[in-house]
Design a protein around this motif. Structure first.
Motif, PDB file in Angstrom:
ATOM      1  N   TYR A   1       0.817  -1.209   0.000  1.00 30.87           N
ATOM      2  CA  TYR A   1       0.000   0.000   0.000  1.00 30.87           C
ATOM      3  C   TYR A   1       0.850   1.258   0.000  1.00 30.87           C
ATOM      4  O   TYR A   1       0.543   2.239  -0.692  1.00 30.87           O
ATOM      5  N   PHE A   2       1.916   1.259   0.811  1.00 33.11           N
ATOM      6  CA  PHE A   2       2.743   2.458   0.934  1.00 33.11           C
ATOM      7  C   PHE A   2       3.956   2.428   0.005  1.00 33.11           C
ATOM      8  O   PHE A   2       4.752   3.377  -0.009  1.00 33.11           O
ATOM      9  N   GLY A   3       4.121   1.342  -0.751  1.00 32.09           N
ATOM     10  CA  GLY A   3       5.278   1.247  -1.636  1.00 32.09           C
ATOM     11  C   GLY A   3       6.582   1.196  -0.881  1.00 32.09           C
ATOM     12  O   GLY A   3       7.604   1.694  -1.361  1.00 32.09           O
ATOM     13  N   ARG A   4       6.585   0.570   0.277  1.00 30.40           N
ATOM     14  CA  ARG A   4       7.787   0.472   1.121  1.00 30.40           C
ATOM     15  C   ARG A   4       8.216  -0.986   1.211  1.00 30.40           C
ATOM     16  O   ARG A   4       7.887  -1.696   2.168  1.00 30.40           O
ATOM     17  N   GLN A   5       8.905  -1.448   0.204  1.00 31.48           N
ATOM     18  CA  GLN A   5       9.327  -2.845   0.186  1.00 31.48           C
ATOM     19  C   GLN A   5      10.304  -3.178   1.310  1.00 31.48           C
ATOM     20  O   GLN A   5      10.478  -4.349   1.672  1.00 31.48           O
ATOM     21  N   ASP A   6      10.923  -2.138   1.884  1.00 31.85           N
ATOM     22  CA  ASP A   6      11.848  -2.399   2.982  1.00 31.85           C
ATOM     23  C   ASP A   6      11.119  -2.858   4.245  1.00 31.85           C
ATOM     24  O   ASP A   6      11.759  -3.318   5.203  1.00 31.85           O
ATOM     25  N   LEU A   7       9.794  -2.760   4.274  1.00 40.23           N
ATOM     26  CA  LEU A   7       9.049  -3.270   5.423  1.00 40.23           C
ATOM     27  C   LEU A   7       9.226  -4.782   5.599  1.00 40.23           C
ATOM     28  O   LEU A   7       9.191  -5.279   6.723  1.00 40.23           O
ATOM     29  N   VAL A   8       9.405  -5.499   4.494  1.00 36.40           N
ATOM     30  CA  VAL A   8       9.542  -6.952   4.603  1.00 36.40           C
ATOM     31  C   VAL A   8      10.925  -7.342   5.123  1.00 36.40           C
ATOM     32  O   VAL A   8      11.202  -8.532   5.322  1.00 36.40           O
ATOM     33  N   GLY A   9      11.770  -6.374   5.340  1.00 30.28           N
ATOM     34  CA  GLY A   9      13.056  -6.646   5.974  1.00 30.28           C
ATOM     35  C   GLY A   9      13.022  -6.478   7.476  1.00 30.28           C
ATOM     36  O   GLY A   9      14.044  -6.669   8.141  1.00 30.28           O
ATOM     37  N   GLU A  10      11.864  -6.115   8.000  1.00 26.86           N
ATOM     38  CA  GLU A  10      11.719  -5.900   9.442  1.00 26.86           C
ATOM     39  C   GLU A  10      11.345  -7.198  10.166  1.00 26.86           C
ATOM     40  O   GLU A  10      10.864  -8.157   9.564  1.00 26.86           O
ATOM     41  N   ILE A  11      11.558  -7.199  11.467  1.00 31.07           N
ATOM     42  CA  ILE A  11      11.164  -8.239  12.450  1.00 31.07           C
ATOM     43  C   ILE A  11      11.332  -9.665  11.920  1.00 31.07           C
ATOM     44  O   ILE A  11      10.479 -10.530  12.127  1.00 31.07           O
ATOM     45  N   ASN A  12      12.429  -9.919  11.240  1.00 32.74           N
ATOM     46  CA  ASN A  12      12.799 -11.263  10.801  1.00 32.74           C
ATOM     47  C   ASN A  12      11.850 -11.838   9.753  1.00 32.74           C
ATOM     48  O   ASN A  12      11.677 -13.062   9.652  1.00 32.74           O
TER      49      ASN A  12
END
Length: 391
Positions: A127-138
């Motif tokens: 939704y936010f176009g932030r693919q780096d979110l999938v690099g969070e919390i393992n």
């Protein structure tokens, strides 16, 4: 930390490690465990949304242990209360099956919250176009190795950050019948065996591993079961009418340790080395292996709460009090808190970790905790006969 260790006139409802079922809630209920459990649940939620202002007000900022240790101790007390007197010859098998069913419930809840967590972070990335979110919390290992990751998650071989409490509880509950058996032989035997497992796990780094990387569980069940066992022994001691000793020396030592811990944490004295070459489990501050300073801190706090009458009077709230409601419905409340915390983490991430946004979200989340607990009470009342509701 809670004062159920003294004898009181009102009976207490049998409650499981993460709260009682509706059938186990009597009309006359000692609410102190519920109150302290609710406080722990709220602090866990606040701590699981790091980067906002309310995080600085929780217990982790004022001592070696935090709400997780307190919650496990309370869970041990609750387990002793719910199952201790039922685990007798002729009923052991039925009680063990009931305990293991509860452990399976916690396992299912863990898998469910993990999947929802993945959906929240993946949805935020889309939704936010932030693919780096999938690099969070393992999360990244699950994205890179999806097939292995799904199997690992189901087999508890991969844990997401902030989604590691229920799995630890489930494993500890699997061992609960054995704990109760040892306790029926001797409380000292249970503490000796449990303490030996805790010490061995800490010294030799015995801990469940993660399949997708070289890491291991954040909360080691082989270590945390010792705190759980201490709670069981304390509650069963209360069942037998033996209160904790209220010797001034013990109170003074516990108070001094709590104050020392407060000064140590607030003064950031972490550079002081008092290890003397001993294993880290005895002198360190590691949460995974529940190092001795953390263990002693939560036990000191628990002891003070148990022997100070003012604390007992304060925490004996009416059954309909909002805190009591939260503590009474602890498993669904914990699930709600986990989901809200994951949403809060995504919100903070996409707002550049703005503490104001985070604080507003957490305050709203706390309100939702109370509202959901009230809803659960209302929902439970619908299934009760009119006579029970009137009572």
């Amino acid at each position: 930390m809670t004062p159920p260790l003294e004898r009181h006139s009102r009976p207490y409802a049998a409650s499981s490690a993460l709260g009682p079922s509706k059938a186990e809630v009597p009309q006359a209920r000692d609410t102190r465990l519920d109150v302290f459990r609710a406080i722990c649940l709220l602090m866990i939620f606040v701590n699981h949304v790091p980067g906002q202002y309310l995080e600085h007000l929780t217990s982790k900022n004022f001592g070696f242990s935090d709400s997780a240790e307190a919650f496990v101790l309370i869970s041990g007390l609750s387990a002793g209360l719910a199952y201790g007197r039922k685990f007798v010859p002729g009923k052991r098998t039925a009680t063990a099956i009931k305990i293991w069913r509860r452990a399976f419930t916690l396992y299912v809840a863990h898998i469910m919250t993990s999947i929802i967590t993945l959906a929240i972070f993946a949805g935020g990335a889309l939704y936010f176009g932030r693919q780096d979110l999938v690099g969070e919390i393992n999360i990244r290992p699950l994205v890179d190795r999806t097939e292995q990751g799904i199997v690992a998650m189901v087999l508890l071989g991969h844990q997401l950050g902030y989604n590691n409490i229920l799995s630890m509880y489930a494993i500890v509950l699997l061992a609960l019948p054995g704990m109760l058996f040892l306790r029926n032989v001797s409380s000292k035997l249970l503490l000796l065996v449990s303490g030996a497992i805790w010490l061995g796990a800490g010294i030799f780094q015995i801990v469940p591993i993660n399949f997708l990387d070289e890491g291991y569980w954040f909360l080691n069940p082989f270590s945390w079961q010792f705190l759980f066992a201490i709670g069981i022994v304390c509650m069963m001691r209360a069942h037998e009418g033996r209160s904790l000793p209220r010797h001034p020396v013990l109170i003074g030592l516990a108070g001094a340790y709590v104050i020392c811990s407060l000064l140590w944490v607030t003064g950031s004295w972490w550079n002081i080395d008092l290890s003397f070459g001993l294993p880290a489990v005895l002198t360190g501050f590691d949460k995974t292996f529940l190092s001795t300073p953390r263990l002693l801190h939560v036990l000191a706090l628990g002891y003070l709460c148990a022997v100070l009458p003012a604390v007992s009077r304060w925490s004996s709230l009416p059954v309909g009090h909002p805190l009591v409601r939260i503590g009474r419905h602890s498993l669904p409340i914990f699930i709600l808190g986990t989901i809200l915390a994951m949403l809060g983490q995504v919100l903070l991430f996409v707002t550049g970790h703005d503490p104001v946004w985070g604080t507003v979200f957490v305050m709203a989340g706390i309100g939702l905790h109370f509202a959901y607990a009230r809803y659960l009470d209302w929902l439970g009342a619908l299934s009760k006969p009119p006579a029970a509701i009137a009572a």
